[in-house]
Design an enzyme around this catalytic site. Structure first.
Site, mmCIF file in Angstrom:
data_model
loop_
_atom_site.group_PDB
_atom_site.id
_atom_site.type_symbol
_atom_site.label_atom_id
_atom_site.label_comp_id
_atom_site.label_asym_id
_atom_site.label_seq_id
_atom_site.Cartn_x
_atom_site.Cartn_y
_atom_site.Cartn_z
ATOM 1 N N ARG A 192 0.854 -1.188 0.000
ATOM 2 C CA ARG A 192 0.000 0.000 0.000
ATOM 3 C C ARG A 192 0.891 1.239 0.000
ATOM 4 O O ARG A 192 1.952 1.246 0.642
ATOM 5 C CB ARG A 192 -0.906 0.042 1.242
ATOM 6 C CG ARG A 192 -2.137 -0.859 1.164
ATOM 7 C CD ARG A 192 -3.132 -0.382 0.096
ATOM 8 N NE ARG A 192 -4.329 -1.204 0.022
ATOM 9 C CZ ARG A 192 -4.513 -2.195 -0.861
ATOM 10 N NH1 ARG A 192 -3.581 -2.505 -1.726
ATOM 11 N NH2 ARG A 192 -5.652 -2.858 -0.888
ATOM 12 N N HIS A 212 -1.135 -0.430 -9.961
ATOM 13 C CA HIS A 212 -1.889 -1.292 -9.038
ATOM 14 C C HIS A 212 -2.410 -2.547 -9.762
ATOM 15 O O HIS A 212 -3.617 -2.831 -9.760
ATOM 16 C CB HIS A 212 -3.061 -0.539 -8.374
ATOM 17 C CG HIS A 212 -3.472 -1.175 -7.060
ATOM 18 N ND1 HIS A 212 -3.761 -0.451 -5.937
ATOM 19 C CD2 HIS A 212 -3.610 -2.479 -6.711
ATOM 20 C CE1 HIS A 212 -4.077 -1.281 -4.947
ATOM 21 N NE2 HIS A 212 -3.992 -2.524 -5.405
HETATM 22 P P1 NAP Z 1 -2.390 -10.537 5.670
HETATM 23 O O1 NAP Z 1 -2.556 -11.996 5.436
HETATM 24 O O2 NAP Z 1 -3.364 -9.846 6.570
HETATM 25 O O3 NAP Z 1 -0.895 -10.330 6.220
HETATM 26 C C1 NAP Z 1 -0.441 -9.124 6.730
HETATM 27 C C2 NAP Z 1 0.950 -9.309 7.296
HETATM 28 O O4 NAP Z 1 1.417 -8.036 7.753
HETATM 29 C C3 NAP Z 1 0.987 -10.262 8.500
HETATM 30 O O5 NAP Z 1 2.153 -11.030 8.491
HETATM 31 C C4 NAP Z 1 0.985 -9.293 9.674
HETATM 32 O O6 NAP Z 1 1.626 -9.787 10.840
HETATM 33 C C5 NAP Z 1 1.822 -8.168 9.110
HETATM 34 N N1 NAP Z 1 1.570 -6.928 9.861
HETATM 35 C C6 NAP Z 1 0.402 -6.270 10.031
HETATM 36 N N2 NAP Z 1 0.577 -5.188 10.823
HETATM 37 C C7 NAP Z 1 1.887 -5.184 11.154
HETATM 38 C C8 NAP Z 1 2.692 -4.337 11.951
HETATM 39 N N3 NAP Z 1 2.173 -3.271 12.588
HETATM 40 N N4 NAP Z 1 4.005 -4.627 12.071
HETATM 41 C C9 NAP Z 1 4.545 -5.713 11.461
HETATM 42 N N5 NAP Z 1 3.839 -6.560 10.690
HETATM 43 C C10 NAP Z 1 2.519 -6.291 10.537
HETATM 44 O O7 NAP Z 1 -2.427 -9.738 4.290
HETATM 45 P P2 NAP Z 1 -2.108 -10.291 2.817
HETATM 46 O O8 NAP Z 1 -3.272 -11.029 2.283
HETATM 47 O O9 NAP Z 1 -0.786 -10.957 2.833
HETATM 48 O O10 NAP Z 1 -2.010 -8.915 2.018
HETATM 49 C C11 NAP Z 1 -1.050 -7.916 2.357
HETATM 50 C C12 NAP Z 1 -1.379 -6.625 1.661
HETATM 51 O O11 NAP Z 1 -1.144 -6.727 0.259
HETATM 52 C C13 NAP Z 1 -2.884 -6.247 1.700
HETATM 53 O O12 NAP Z 1 -3.220 -5.666 2.938
HETATM 54 C C14 NAP Z 1 -2.970 -5.250 0.573
HETATM 55 O O13 NAP Z 1 -2.679 -3.981 1.100
HETATM 56 C C15 NAP Z 1 -1.863 -5.690 -0.387
HETATM 57 N N6 NAP Z 1 -2.361 -6.197 -1.690
HETATM 58 C C16 NAP Z 1 -1.975 -5.549 -2.828
HETATM 59 C C17 NAP Z 1 -2.387 -6.014 -4.079
HETATM 60 C C18 NAP Z 1 -1.927 -5.349 -5.334
HETATM 61 O O14 NAP Z 1 -2.379 -5.697 -6.424
HETATM 62 N N7 NAP Z 1 -1.003 -4.419 -5.260
HETATM 63 C C19 NAP Z 1 -3.217 -7.129 -4.168
HETATM 64 C C20 NAP Z 1 -3.605 -7.769 -2.987
HETATM 65 C C21 NAP Z 1 -3.177 -7.292 -1.746
HETATM 66 P P3 NAP Z 1 1.033 -11.034 11.654
HETATM 67 O O15 NAP Z 1 1.351 -12.235 10.751
HETATM 68 O O16 NAP Z 1 1.783 -11.048 12.893
HETATM 69 O O17 NAP Z 1 -0.452 -10.816 11.784
#
Ligand code: NAP
Length: 309
Positions: free
Chosen positions: A224, A272
């Site tokens: 993001r 994106h």
């Molecule tokens: P997720 O499963 O919710 O994983 C988030 C990760 O970030 C987890 O490991 C979490 O830690 C960690 N995290 C959250 N807050 C934190 C903090 N304050 N300090 C350190 N680590 C932290 O999310 P995901 O499905 O992998 O997706 C990640 C992001 O990718 C989405 O939120 C979205 O913004 C982005 N995305 C982008 C696209 C694109 O096309 N560009 C597409 C899809 C998604 P824990 O494991 O300890 O909970």
């Protein structure tokens, strides 16, 4: 018969409808999929509105809102959401992100630009190092970050990861906490941001942390826009501390035409598109979640509003 409302961007309805219908039938659910059910009779909302948040206050009997996107910062801010909300975790979305991240890591690891964009004949034989000599860090080890970390490990990259809670992934050096982040950044030649956008993660890459990274390091941000302090990033690129930034997400999207990222020689902008939810696979996730709730089982991928992701 279950009433399922498609509260989705107009242009998504036609491509998604046949996949959703097939998945609901495959899950053995007797469901009527529509865009114009009266909100108070709706059992489930499939949610991907265009142009910001949709009003969910009329959905008083809805058992769950099933989002089609992985990111949740806008739905979390939607005060009309009082129903349980499940975000999308989809094998197609994950696969796409693994491919985007692997491709861009390999671009920088192999130094492909030097050959692809050269403007005069040049016979300079500098072979790239092996992946086993290249340190990559993945910030965020959730659904997407963990899958990318594992894929890079399989290619022999030296992978470190950082998350909020302690994690254990085979072949990945896992860190958490502020000290863990400093340690990871101080060694990472390529950093991939796959954190959610929350108040805690805003400006994760700020001037102080960018200064910890090895000279010439590369940043990839498919996470993001708010994860990076834009001014600090530009300053780090201008000073030569950072070698390149490949950015797929931005604080304002579409990225304004006059934004310096567009013209900076060491910034690659992708609009994106790192990954998206695929109707074929994601429709089955939606149907499976409805089936679970109907069977009295807990919703999968439910978002914790207080935690912010
Ligand atoms: P997720 O499963 O919710 O994983 C988030 C990760 O970030 C987890 O490991 C979490 O830690 C960690 N995290 C959250 N807050 C934190 C903090 N304050 N300090 C350190 N680590 C932290 O999310 P995901 O499905 O992998 O997706 C990640 C992001 O990718 C989405 O939120 C979205 O913004 C982005 N995305 C982008 C696209 C694109 O096309 N560009 C597409 C899809 C998604 P824990 O494991 O300890 O909970």
């Amino acid at each position: 018969m279950l009433k399922v409302q498609m509260l989705m961007r107009d242009d998504m309805i036609a491509p998604w409808r046949p996949h959703l219908e097939a998945a609901l039938a495959e899950a053995g659910l007797d469901a009527e999929l529509a865009t114009d059910h009266a909100p108070e009779v709706v059992d489930y909302v499939i949610y991907a509105p265009g142009g910001g948040a949709a009003d969910l206050s009329g959905y008083t009997n809805t058992k769950a809102v099933l989002g089609l996107w992985a990111g949740v910062e806008s739905i979390i801010a939607n005060e009309t959401l009082t129903q349980p909300y499940a975000r999308m975790v989809d094998e197609g979305l994950t696969e796409g992100m693994v491919e985007w991240v692997t491709g861009h890591v390999l671009r920088h690891h192999l130094g492909l630009d030097a050959h692809i964009t050269r403007d005069a004949p040049e016979w300079r034989q500098t072979a790239p190092p092996l992946a086993r000599q290249r340190k990559v860090a993945i910030l965020g080890l959730g659904e997407l970050g963990a899958a990318c970390a594992m894929a890079l490990t399989r290619l022999n990259f030296v992978v470190a990861g950082w998350s909020r809670s302690p994690k254990s992934l085979p072949g990945v050096a896992c860190f958490h906490g502020d000290a863990g982040l400093d340690r990871v950044l101080s060694e990472a030649e390529i950093v991939v941001l796959l954190l959610p956008s929350t108040p805690e993660t805003e400006n994760t890459l700020n001037a102080r942390r960018l200064a910890l990274m090895p000279v010439g390091a590369v940043v990839l941000n498919p996470g993001r826009g708010a994860l990076i302090d834009d001014e600090a990033l530009l300053a780090a690129l201008d000073s030569g501390r950072l070698g390149h930034a490949t950015l797929d997400t931005f604080r304002v999207e579409p990225l304004p035409r006059d934004h310096p990222f567009w013209s900076h020689p060491n910034v690659t902008v992708t609009p994106h598109i790192a990954s998206e939810t695929r109707p074929e696979t994601a429709s089955r996730v939606v149907a499976a979640n409805i089936r679970r709730v109907e069977a009295g089982e807990p919703l999968l991928h439910q978002v914790d509003k207080a935690r912010g992701y």
